[in-house]
Design an enzyme around this catalytic site. Structure first.
Site, PDB file in Angstrom:
ATOM      1  N   ASP A  25     110.484 153.906  -9.195  1.00 15.52           N
ATOM      2  CA  ASP A  25     111.943 153.911  -9.089  1.00 15.52           C
ATOM      3  C   ASP A  25     112.392 153.654  -7.651  1.00 15.52           C
ATOM      4  O   ASP A  25     111.695 154.013  -6.699  1.00 15.52           O
ATOM      5  CB  ASP A  25     112.446 155.288  -9.564  1.00 15.52           C
ATOM      6  CG  ASP A  25     113.886 155.231 -10.039  1.00 15.52           C
ATOM      7  OD1 ASP A  25     114.487 154.145 -10.015  1.00 15.52           O
ATOM      8  OD2 ASP A  25     114.399 156.285 -10.427  1.00 15.52           O
ATOM      9  N   HIS A  42     112.893 144.327  -6.631  1.00 16.78           N
ATOM     10  CA  HIS A  42     111.821 144.281  -7.638  1.00 16.78           C
ATOM     11  C   HIS A  42     110.637 143.454  -7.129  1.00 16.78           C
ATOM     12  O   HIS A  42     109.489 143.768  -7.418  1.00 16.78           O
ATOM     13  CB  HIS A  42     112.346 143.700  -8.952  1.00 16.78           C
ATOM     14  CG  HIS A  42     113.386 144.568  -9.617  1.00 16.78           C
ATOM     15  ND1 HIS A  42     113.250 145.932  -9.718  1.00 16.78           N
ATOM     16  CD2 HIS A  42     114.583 144.268 -10.195  1.00 16.78           C
ATOM     17  CE1 HIS A  42     114.311 146.440 -10.336  1.00 16.78           C
ATOM     18  NE2 HIS A  42     115.133 145.450 -10.631  1.00 16.78           N
ATOM     19  N   LEU A 136      89.140 149.705 -13.156  1.00 17.17           N
ATOM     20  CA  LEU A 136      90.425 150.390 -13.297  1.00 17.17           C
ATOM     21  C   LEU A 136      91.136 149.821 -14.521  1.00 17.17           C
ATOM     22  O   LEU A 136      91.155 148.607 -14.706  1.00 17.17           O
ATOM     23  CB  LEU A 136      91.294 150.120 -12.049  1.00 17.17           C
ATOM     24  CG  LEU A 136      92.734 150.635 -12.118  1.00 17.17           C
ATOM     25  CD1 LEU A 136      92.783 152.147 -11.855  1.00 17.17           C
ATOM     26  CD2 LEU A 136      93.625 149.951 -11.073  1.00 17.17           C
TER      27      LEU A 136
HETATM   28  C1  FPP Z   1     113.288 150.903 -11.214  1.00 15.54           C
HETATM   29  O1  FPP Z   1     114.022 150.750 -10.034  1.00 15.54           O
HETATM   30  C2  FPP Z   1     112.411 149.745 -11.366  1.00 15.54           C
HETATM   31  C3  FPP Z   1     112.414 148.922 -12.443  1.00 15.54           C
HETATM   32  C4  FPP Z   1     113.326 149.112 -13.583  1.00 15.54           C
HETATM   33  C5  FPP Z   1     111.543 147.757 -12.524  1.00 15.54           C
HETATM   34  C6  FPP Z   1     110.175 147.919 -11.925  1.00 15.54           C
HETATM   35  C7  FPP Z   1     109.483 146.647 -12.040  1.00 15.54           C
HETATM   36  C8  FPP Z   1     108.712 146.090 -11.104  1.00 15.54           C
HETATM   37  C9  FPP Z   1     108.328 146.719  -9.820  1.00 15.54           C
HETATM   38  C10 FPP Z   1     108.224 144.731 -11.433  1.00 15.54           C
HETATM   39  C11 FPP Z   1     106.763 144.608 -11.352  1.00 15.54           C
HETATM   40  C12 FPP Z   1     105.996 144.964 -12.506  1.00 15.54           C
HETATM   41  C13 FPP Z   1     105.049 144.154 -13.026  1.00 15.54           C
HETATM   42  C14 FPP Z   1     104.103 144.685 -14.010  1.00 15.54           C
HETATM   43  C15 FPP Z   1     104.921 142.754 -12.707  1.00 15.54           C
HETATM   44  P1  FPP Z   1     115.599 150.582 -10.109  1.00 15.54           P
HETATM   45  O2  FPP Z   1     115.910 149.144 -10.188  1.00 15.54           O
HETATM   46  O3  FPP Z   1     116.137 151.384 -11.239  1.00 15.54           O
HETATM   47  O4  FPP Z   1     116.026 151.170  -8.736  1.00 15.54           O
HETATM   48  P2  FPP Z   1     117.397 151.894  -8.377  1.00 15.54           P
HETATM   49  O5  FPP Z   1     117.396 153.197  -9.155  1.00 15.54           O
HETATM   50  O6  FPP Z   1     117.279 152.106  -6.899  1.00 15.54           O
HETATM   51  O7  FPP Z   1     118.514 150.986  -8.759  1.00 15.54           O
END
Ligand code: FPP
Length: 248
Positions: A25, A42, A136
């Site tokens: 997150d 992301h 892993l």
């Molecule tokens: C939450 O942060 C994150 C996500 C919903 C997406 C996480 C995905 C990745 C890191 C992409 C990589 C994964 C793979 C497998 C290729 P948020 O956007 O909710 O953050 P915020 O709460 O600060 O808005």
């Protein structure tokens, strides 16, 4: 990209969790604090994932589950959803060979049916290609929701004609997307939020939680090491008075 600093040796960890699950997150806030679009967060989070995978191998963690796209994330703006799908495709295209060479086995949990057919095929191919690797297990939760997983399990139990008296914890576990994977010992959530967010709700019954204010793109090897040290100090009793198991 910044050159990575040389890896410093760290004191061995006393009790290494076999399975770590992470709610990655804080990508959006990481980007906003730099005046960047959310997708840049992301992408930074994706680069970080590479580092964390390496660190898991280094620390001898056997399973890493990452919450990358939830059933609820479809409700985000379409450019963010499409961007995340492109990131997954890009990661498979660019990183699969290296992950395979490093002995990483890919698993997917969630439903693939809503993904575009090309991406669905790529995920299935990656899972198939790496199925005999054993350094892993990298379990990617994509279009995953804990409640959806339980619904899916109930549907399949009924479809298989399982009788009420046959239902046991073990059987239900075998109908989860995570079949064959041990329950997570440690769940890490970055960015300080204290919620389960529909993640592994069946499997996390006795998981230890570690919440850090660090945003996911900044959660590096040293941060992971701190989480593992914190886990080492935990006394896991599984509802009993002693843990009954030397290793846990
Ligand atoms: C939450 O942060 C994150 C996500 C919903 C997406 C996480 C995905 C990745 C890191 C992409 C990589 C994964 C793979 C497998 C290729 P948020 O956007 O909710 O953050 P915020 O709460 O600060 O808005």
């Amino acid at each position: 990209m910044m050159p990575e600093s040389p890896i410093q040796p760290l004191e061995p960890i006393q009790k290494v969790p076999r399975h770590i699950a992470i709610v990655m997150d804080g990508n959006g806030r990481w980007a906003a604090s730099r005046g960047l679009p959310r997708l840049a967060g992301h992408r930074a989070g994706t680069e970080n994932l590479r580092r964390v995978i390496r660190a898991c191998v280094e620390f001898n963690v056997k399973v890493l589950t990452i919450y990358a796209f939830s059933t609820e994330n479809w409700g985000r703006p379409s450019d963010e959803v499409e961007g995340l799908m492109m990131i997954l495709e890009d990661v498979i295209d660019r990183e699969l060979d290296e992950l395979h060479a490093e002995g990483v086995r890919l698993r997917h949990i969630g439903r693939l049916d809503r993904l575009n057919p090309r991406l669905r095929e790529k995920v299935l191919n990656a899972v198939e290609l790496t199925k005999n690797n054993d350094q892993l297990v990298l379990c990617i939760a994509w279009n995953y929701g804990g409640r959806d997983e339980i619904i899916c399990a109930i549907q399949n139990l009924i479809a298989d004609g399982i009788k009420p008296e046959q239902i046991s914890e073990e059987l239900v576990s075998n109908y989860m997307f995570t079949v064959g994977i041990p329950d997570p010992d440690l769940i890490i959530r970055t960015s300080g939020e204290m919620r389960i967010s529909n993640f592994l709700i069946w499997q996390s019954a006795y998981s230890e939680w570690y919440i850090t204010p660090t945003l996911w793109p900044d959660f590096n090897r040293e941060e992971l090491y701190k989480a593992l040290q914190a886990y080492s100090q935990r006394d896991r009793r599984f509802g009993k008075l002693t843990n009954g198991c030397e290793k846990d």
